[in-house]
Design a protein around this motif. Structure first.
Motif, PDB file in Angstrom:
ATOM      1  N   ASN A  29      -3.156 -16.115   4.746  1.00  0.00           N
ATOM      2  CA  ASN A  29      -4.286 -16.166   5.551  1.00  0.00           C
ATOM      3  C   ASN A  29      -4.810 -14.790   5.964  1.00  0.00           C
ATOM      4  N   LYS A  30      -3.772 -13.929   6.122  1.00  0.00           N
ATOM      5  CA  LYS A  30      -4.270 -12.595   6.362  1.00  0.00           C
ATOM      6  C   LYS A  30      -4.881 -12.031   5.395  1.00  0.00           C
ATOM      7  N   LEU A  31      -4.423 -11.984   4.042  1.00  0.00           N
ATOM      8  CA  LEU A  31      -5.048 -11.344   3.033  1.00  0.00           C
ATOM      9  C   LEU A  31      -6.237 -11.980   2.903  1.00  0.00           C
ATOM     10  N   ALA A  80      -9.197  -8.583  -7.141  1.00  0.00           N
ATOM     11  CA  ALA A  80      -7.961  -8.801  -8.004  1.00  0.00           C
ATOM     12  C   ALA A  80      -7.109  -7.481  -7.759  1.00  0.00           C
ATOM     13  N   ASP A  81      -7.744  -6.138  -7.337  1.00  0.00           N
ATOM     14  CA  ASP A  81      -7.037  -4.981  -7.203  1.00  0.00           C
ATOM     15  C   ASP A  81      -6.375  -5.072  -5.848  1.00  0.00           C
ATOM     16  N   LEU A  85      -0.493 -15.208  -5.328  1.00  0.00           N
ATOM     17  CA  LEU A  85      -0.688 -15.986  -3.999  1.00  0.00           C
ATOM     18  C   LEU A  85       0.638 -16.789  -3.477  1.00  0.00           C
ATOM     19  N   ASP A  86       1.176 -17.577  -4.696  1.00  0.00           N
ATOM     20  CA  ASP A  86       2.125 -18.416  -4.394  1.00  0.00           C
ATOM     21  C   ASP A  86       3.329 -17.709  -4.170  1.00  0.00           C
ATOM     22  N   LYS A  87       3.626 -16.398  -4.313  1.00  0.00           N
ATOM     23  CA  LYS A  87       4.890 -15.690  -3.920  1.00  0.00           C
ATOM     24  C   LYS A  87       4.531 -15.228  -2.334  1.00  0.00           C
ATOM     25  N   GLN A 106      -2.495  -4.830  -5.158  1.00  0.00           N
ATOM     26  CA  GLN A 106      -1.976  -3.948  -4.180  1.00  0.00           C
ATOM     27  C   GLN A 106      -1.183  -4.500  -3.243  1.00  0.00           C
ATOM     28  N   HIS A 107      -1.678  -5.805  -2.696  1.00  0.00           N
ATOM     29  CA  HIS A 107      -0.807  -6.291  -1.500  1.00  0.00           C
ATOM     30  C   HIS A 107       0.459  -6.780  -2.135  1.00  0.00           C
ATOM     31  N   ILE A 108       0.398  -7.564  -3.087  1.00  0.00           N
ATOM     32  CA  ILE A 108       1.661  -7.857  -3.721  1.00  0.00           C
ATOM     33  C   ILE A 108       2.721  -6.701  -3.945  1.00  0.00           C
TER      34      ILE A 108
END
Length: 156
Positions: free
Chosen positions: A28-30, A146-147, A19-21, A151-153
């Motif tokens: 917020n969206k995630l 976690a998945d 999340l730091d990335k 995936q988002h990253i």
């Protein structure tokens, strides 16, 4: 199989790295997206009348206000709806909980507390409710979270 608290802490540490990335708006969206997915999962589990560990809810006590031939719904059918089970944005993410009017009922069942049951308009008795865990993470929800973050990253 209950979730090990150590595993949950490890997941939290791992997710914080990812999340730091992200930018503030992406976070917020995630968070809102994950909150909605978890709310849906919690609602489905409540429909199945199951605690987060997979055990069935303790059946309802009989006899307090039952009428002969009266068919009752499963417990918490209205409580689990989007109208009452809310996802709210917070500074560090989202929270999933019940709105203020319903939160009293949910808390009594979640913690197995004592409440008054009105037999008539003026007559009430005190009843200790069985603990039924309405909100709580299942192993599948932890993995899904976690998945989804991974995936988002990867998509970014």
């Amino acid at each position: 199989m209950p979730t090990d608290l150590h595993d949950f802490d490890q997941l939290t540490t791992e997710l914080e790295r990812y999340l730091d990335k992200l930018s503030e708006s992406e976070r917020n969206k995630l968070a809102l997206y994950l909150g909605r997915k978890i709310r849906k999962s919690q609602s489905q589990r409540i429909t199945k009348q199951q605690n987060p560990d997979g055990t069935a809810y303790e059946p309802r006590r009989k006899g307090l206000r039952e009428r002969s031939g009266h068919i009752r719904r499963k417990m918490f059918q209205k409580l689990k709806t989007i109208k009452h089970l809310k996802v709210e944005r917070e500074a560090n993410g989202v929270s999933i909980g019940f709105n203020s009017r319903i939160s009293h009922i949910a808390r009594i069942h979640q913690d197995g507390l004592v409440d008054r049951v009105y037999i008539t308009e003026h007559q009430a008795i005190r009843v200790r409710y069985t603990q039924r865990t309405l909100l709580g993470f299942t192993d599948a929800e932890i993995e899904m979270t976690a998945d989804e973050v991974r995936q988002h990253i990867l998509e970014k």
